[in-house]
Enzyme design. Structure first.
Site, PDB file in Angstrom:
ATOM      1  CG  ASP A  14      -1.917  -0.924   1.389  1.00  0.00           C
ATOM      2  OD1 ASP A  14      -2.110  -1.239   0.035  1.00  0.00           O
ATOM      3  OD2 ASP A  14      -2.609  -1.515   2.323  1.00  0.00           O
ATOM      4  CD  GLU A  15       4.532  -0.695  -0.024  1.00  0.00           C
ATOM      5  OE1 GLU A  15       3.761  -0.719  -0.864  1.00  0.00           O
ATOM      6  OE2 GLU A  15       5.109  -1.785   0.349  1.00  0.00           O
ATOM      7  N   GLY A  16       1.841   3.429  -3.044  1.00  0.00           N
ATOM      8  CA  GLY A  16       0.856   4.177  -3.488  1.00  0.00           C
ATOM      9  C   GLY A  16       1.698   3.366  -4.967  1.00  0.00           C
ATOM     10  CE  LYS A  17       2.114  -2.539  -4.512  1.00  0.00           C
ATOM     11  NZ  LYS A  17       2.390  -1.911  -3.306  1.00  0.00           N
ATOM     12  N   GLY A  18       0.605   1.890  -7.697  1.00  0.00           N
ATOM     13  CA  GLY A  18      -0.900   2.109  -8.609  1.00  0.00           C
ATOM     14  C   GLY A  18      -0.835   3.699  -8.725  1.00  0.00           C
ATOM     15  CG  ASN A  39      -2.718 -10.498  -2.938  1.00  0.00           C
ATOM     16  OD1 ASN A  39      -2.292 -10.274  -4.073  1.00  0.00           O
ATOM     17  ND2 ASN A  39      -1.905 -11.197  -2.151  1.00  0.00           N
ATOM     18  N   GLY A  41      -5.055  -4.263  -3.801  1.00  0.00           N
ATOM     19  CA  GLY A  41      -5.486  -3.099  -4.285  1.00  0.00           C
ATOM     20  C   GLY A  41      -5.134  -1.924  -4.920  1.00  0.00           C
ATOM     21  CG  HIS A  42      -1.770  -2.021  -6.848  1.00  0.00           C
ATOM     22  ND1 HIS A  42      -1.057  -2.481  -7.904  1.00  0.00           N
ATOM     23  CD2 HIS A  42      -1.644  -2.670  -6.300  1.00  0.00           C
ATOM     24  CE1 HIS A  42      -0.610  -2.983  -7.402  1.00  0.00           C
ATOM     25  NE2 HIS A  42      -0.755  -3.260  -6.464  1.00  0.00           N
ATOM     26  CD  GLN A 224       0.809  -8.398  -3.159  1.00  0.00           C
ATOM     27  OE1 GLN A 224       1.081  -9.635  -2.982  1.00  0.00           O
ATOM     28  NE2 GLN A 224      -0.063  -8.532  -2.685  1.00  0.00           N
ATOM     29  CB  THR A 298      -8.100  -5.465  -1.255  1.00  0.00           C
ATOM     30  OG1 THR A 298      -7.130  -5.249  -2.130  1.00  0.00           O
ATOM     31  CG2 THR A 298      -8.471  -7.417  -1.538  1.00  0.00           C
ATOM     32  CB  THR A 299     -10.295  -5.904   3.440  1.00  0.00           C
ATOM     33  OG1 THR A 299      -9.088  -5.094   4.021  1.00  0.00           O
ATOM     34  CG2 THR A 299      -9.000  -7.306   2.575  1.00  0.00           C
ATOM     35  CG  LEU A 330       6.614  14.508   1.492  1.00  0.00           C
ATOM     36  CD1 LEU A 330       7.436  14.219   2.610  1.00  0.00           C
ATOM     37  CD2 LEU A 330       7.576  15.724   0.685  1.00  0.00           C
TER      38      LEU A 330
HETATM   39  P1  GDP Z   1      -0.973   0.208  -4.029  1.00  0.00           P
HETATM   40  O1  GDP Z   1      -1.302  -0.725  -3.426  1.00  0.00           O
HETATM   41  O2  GDP Z   1       0.720   0.361  -3.603  1.00  0.00           O
HETATM   42  O3  GDP Z   1      -1.275   0.063  -4.430  1.00  0.00           O
HETATM   43  O4  GDP Z   1      -1.395   1.479  -2.806  1.00  0.00           O
HETATM   44  P2  GDP Z   1      -3.008   1.968  -1.823  1.00  0.00           P
HETATM   45  O5  GDP Z   1      -3.714   2.649  -3.717  1.00  0.00           O
HETATM   46  O6  GDP Z   1      -3.389   0.561  -1.759  1.00  0.00           O
HETATM   47  O7  GDP Z   1      -3.110   3.217  -1.369  1.00  0.00           O
HETATM   48  C1  GDP Z   1      -2.145   4.670  -1.315  1.00  0.00           C
HETATM   49  C2  GDP Z   1      -3.491   5.318  -1.277  1.00  0.00           C
HETATM   50  O8  GDP Z   1      -2.675   6.588  -0.559  1.00  0.00           O
HETATM   51  C3  GDP Z   1      -4.518   5.461  -2.091  1.00  0.00           C
HETATM   52  O9  GDP Z   1      -5.241   5.811  -1.695  1.00  0.00           O
HETATM   53  C4  GDP Z   1      -4.067   6.654  -2.811  1.00  0.00           C
HETATM   54  O10 GDP Z   1      -4.945   7.109  -3.466  1.00  0.00           O
HETATM   55  C5  GDP Z   1      -3.264   7.242  -1.917  1.00  0.00           C
HETATM   56  N1  GDP Z   1      -2.197   7.908  -2.356  1.00  0.00           N
HETATM   57  C6  GDP Z   1      -0.823   7.836  -2.953  1.00  0.00           C
HETATM   58  N2  GDP Z   1      -0.014   8.321  -3.527  1.00  0.00           N
HETATM   59  C7  GDP Z   1      -0.428   9.784  -2.270  1.00  0.00           C
HETATM   60  C8  GDP Z   1      -0.010  10.972  -1.782  1.00  0.00           C
HETATM   61  O11 GDP Z   1       1.305  11.402  -2.628  1.00  0.00           O
HETATM   62  N3  GDP Z   1      -0.451  11.503  -1.022  1.00  0.00           N
HETATM   63  C9  GDP Z   1      -1.772  11.493  -0.098  1.00  0.00           C
HETATM   64  N4  GDP Z   1      -2.534  12.246   0.182  1.00  0.00           N
HETATM   65  N5  GDP Z   1      -2.311  10.379  -1.025  1.00  0.00           N
HETATM   66  C10 GDP Z   1      -1.751   9.103  -2.569  1.00  0.00           C
HETATM   67  P1  IMO Z   2      -1.026  -3.801  -2.170  1.00  0.00           P
HETATM   68  O1  IMO Z   2      -0.654  -4.987  -4.023  1.00  0.00           O
HETATM   69  C1  IMO Z   2      -1.139  -4.267   1.637  1.00  0.00           C
HETATM   70  C2  IMO Z   2      -0.727  -8.668   3.581  1.00  0.00           C
HETATM   71  C3  IMO Z   2      -2.002  -8.665   4.394  1.00  0.00           C
HETATM   72  C4  IMO Z   2      -1.798 -10.540   5.096  1.00  0.00           C
HETATM   73  C5  IMO Z   2      -0.474 -10.854   4.178  1.00  0.00           C
HETATM   74  C6  IMO Z   2      -0.981 -11.825   3.960  1.00  0.00           C
HETATM   75  O2  IMO Z   2      -2.301  -3.436  -2.383  1.00  0.00           O
HETATM   76  O3  IMO Z   2       0.213  -3.332  -2.263  1.00  0.00           O
HETATM   77  P2  IMO Z   2      -2.735 -12.315   1.914  1.00  0.00           P
HETATM   78  O4  IMO Z   2      -3.914 -11.951   1.361  1.00  0.00           O
HETATM   79  O5  IMO Z   2      -1.255 -12.149   0.764  1.00  0.00           O
HETATM   80  O6  IMO Z   2      -2.498 -14.114   2.119  1.00  0.00           O
HETATM   81  O7  IMO Z   2      -1.796 -11.773   3.272  1.00  0.00           O
HETATM   82  O8  IMO Z   2      -0.037 -10.398   3.615  1.00  0.00           O
HETATM   83  N1  IMO Z   2      -1.386  -8.036   1.880  1.00  0.00           N
HETATM   84  C7  IMO Z   2      -1.003  -7.208   1.797  1.00  0.00           C
HETATM   85  N2  IMO Z   2      -0.743  -5.660   2.685  1.00  0.00           N
HETATM   86  N3  IMO Z   2      -1.277  -4.721   0.488  1.00  0.00           N
HETATM   87  C8  IMO Z   2      -0.987  -5.451  -0.862  1.00  0.00           C
HETATM   88  O9  IMO Z   2      -0.413  -5.905  -1.614  1.00  0.00           O
HETATM   89  C9  IMO Z   2      -1.509  -6.818   0.149  1.00  0.00           C
HETATM   90  N4  IMO Z   2      -1.890  -8.025   0.136  1.00  0.00           N
HETATM   91  C10 IMO Z   2      -1.129  -8.685   0.870  1.00  0.00           C
HETATM   92  O10 IMO Z   2      -3.062  -8.533   4.724  1.00  0.00           O
HETATM   93  O11 IMO Z   2      -0.840  -9.445   5.921  1.00  0.00           O
HETATM   94 MG    MG Z   3      -2.984  -1.466  -1.853  1.00  0.00          MG
END
Ligand code: GDP
Ligand code: IMO
Ligand code: MG
Length: 429
Positions: A14-18, A39, A41-42, A224, A298-299, A330
């Site tokens: 969930d670092e913001g890869k999407g 699993n 969610g981008h 992940q 995702t969840t 940031l």
């Molecule tokens: P991913 O799984 O690495 O793609 O990240 P997620 O989508 O699960 O979570 C990142 C969240 O941060 C999402 O809601 C994005 O819309 C949001 N996001 C990404 N970059 C930034 C940013 O620079 N600032 C803010 N406020 N939100 C961001």
């Molecule tokens: P993105 O790509 C954050 C975590 C789950 C759990 C562990 C194992 O959006 O960054 P799993 O369902 O893979 O067997 O769960 O990994 N997990 C994630 N946490 N972002 C994800 O994906 C994740 N995918 C799995 O919360 O701790």
């Molecule tokens: Mg995510």
């Protein structure tokens, strides 16, 4: 000459890869998702429209970019057909291709994942319950259907019976007191969703080989993060796949990369169980969760929140072969008077050697050594270059570079596409 760039999570997901993939994709001919499954969610935020993708590459809104899903991505036909419908609406379906060999997640995988989690009590991993672990187990056990079996109900049924796949899986589900889906139910369920999927099937390894030969630029999108990697993450509190570029070598035959971009938030989050040395519990953690909108894409679960953990980030950079960093969110730190950042780990007896492998046992007993840094009050909106950021924000970024030894080439200052600044020298610029 063909170039290959990787985008990989450098924390616990969930670092913001999407977002970063969507922005960077503009400069590439093709984008391939290479591991994980639904699993993930981008999240993309495009002119106020928020879309969360679980399987298809985050380049979906880039019309001219080829979108590939590699053979290492486990695919749930329900999720996949939903995303293909979106691709159709966007009129980009012809640019989306799925690997024939990608393992199929079946209802019985989800049933098993749920049953195990509910029976594990305190030892539960906190999985997304999307059937990821059980599906990868079957892949490694050399059994279970793949996407190509969706071409015929007969072949699909046979793949569910071969090598005792169904016999063993259904027994485990029953042991947990749950009634497993039957083979016929699963075949029917899959075939209802197959119509959308089958026309998009292709051999992505062959496609990538051709693209490289003709000099196309390729972007590989991870899922992940390195700290959730099945080899290098916090086992057993991790996912079941390789999250770093090794997964691309293993499944897509590309072995050298021009750049490996590690994505990290300006702080840390984690969903599910497992060690988290810089976690903020109580009010402070809740405050950061709310400010950063840290709820699972995702969840919907609350994400655990904490300060930036530089020893963990340095480890992820080393293990993942990360060549440059993009720091996201940031903007969320704006307005905090003193920002804490973990710069080392200690234990009651020793300072932890920076070369140590950060396994669960170690991370459960370390104490972060914090540095307090002055924050900034200025709104980051409108900042168009790293140079223009408030000086305390720049000092924060320099500290990240100093401890990790990796240059920061991009900074994200909001969820929207435009809210992204690149170092002038960055090739993605
Ligand atoms: P991913 O799984 O690495 O793609 O990240 P997620 O989508 O699960 O979570 C990142 C969240 O941060 C999402 O809601 C994005 O819309 C949001 N996001 C990404 N970059 C930034 C940013 O620079 N600032 C803010 N406020 N939100 C961001
Ligand atoms: P993105 O790509 C954050 C975590 C789950 C759990 C562990 C194992 O959006 O960054 P799993 O369902 O893979 O067997 O769960 O990994 N997990 C994630 N946490 N972002 C994800 O994906 C994740 N995918 C799995 O919360 O701790
Ligand atoms: Mg995510």
């Amino acid at each position: 000459m063909s170039t290959s760039t990787v985008i990989v999570g450098a924390q616990w997901g969930d670092e913001g890869k999407g977002k970063v993939t969507d922005v960077a994709a503009e400069s590439f001919n093709a984008v391939a998702r290479y591991s994980g499954g639904p699993n993930a969610g981008h999240t993309l935020s495009i002119n106020g429209r928020i879309v969360v993708l679980h399987i298809l590459p985050s380049a979906l809104f880039r019309r001219d970019v080829l979108k590939l899903v590699g053979p290492g991505v486990v695919c749930d036909p329900e999720v996949l057909s939903g995303e293909l419908r979106l691709a159709e609406e966007l009129d980009v379906l012809h640019t989306v291709h799925l690997d024939l060999h990608a393992p199929l997640i079946l209802p019985i995988h989800r049933e098993l994942d749920k049953a195990r989690e509910s029976l594990s009590g305190k030892g539960a991993i906190g999985t997304t319950q999307r059937g990821i672990g059980p599906c990868y187990e079957d892949f490694v056990a050399r059994r279970g259907p793949s996407l190509q079996n969706l071409r015929s109900a007969k072949a699909l049924k046979q793949a569910m019976l071969d090598r005792r796949f169904y016999d063993e899986r259904s027994l485990l589900v029953q042991l947990a007191g749950i009634k497993p889906s039957t083979v016929d139910e699963m075949v029917e369920w899959c075939m209802e969703r197959a119509k959308k999927i089958v026309p998009a099937l292709i051999d992505t390894r062959e496609v990538i080989s051709r693209l490289r030969e003709r000099g196309d630029s390729l972007l590989f999108e991870g899922a992940q993060g390195i700290m959730l990697d099945v080899f290098n993450g916090t086992r057993p509190y991790c996912t079941s796949s390789i999250c770093g570029p090794a997964a691309i070598s293993a499944s897509l035959g590309v072995h050298s990369f021009d750049r490996v971009i590690g994505v990290s938030k300006a702080y840390t989050t984690r969903v599910g169980n497992g060690p988290f040395p810089t976690e903020l519990t109580g009010q402070a953690g809740q405050w950061l969760r709310k400010k950063g909108n840290e709820y699972g894409a995702t969840t919907g679960r609350d994400r655990r929140t904490g300060w930036l953990d530089l020893p963990a980030l340095r480890y992820a950079c080393r293990i993942g072969g990360i060549t440059d960093l993009v720091i996201t969110k940031l903007d969320i730190l704006t307005g905090i008077e003193k920002i804490r950042v973990a710069v080392a780990y200690g234990t009651p007896l020793e300072e932890v050697d920076p070369h140590r492998t950060l396994d669960t046992e170690l991370l459960e007993r370390v104490e972060p050594v914090y540095q307090d840094m002055d924050g900034w009050q200025e709104d980051l909106k409108g900042c168009s270059s790293i140079k223009n950021l408030p000086s305390n924000a720049k000092k924060y970024l320099w500290r990240i570079e100093e401890v990790t030894g990796i240059p920061i080439t991009g900074v994200s200052i909001g969820p929207e596409r435009e809210e992204m600044i690149w170092q002038e020298s960055s090739p993605v610029n």
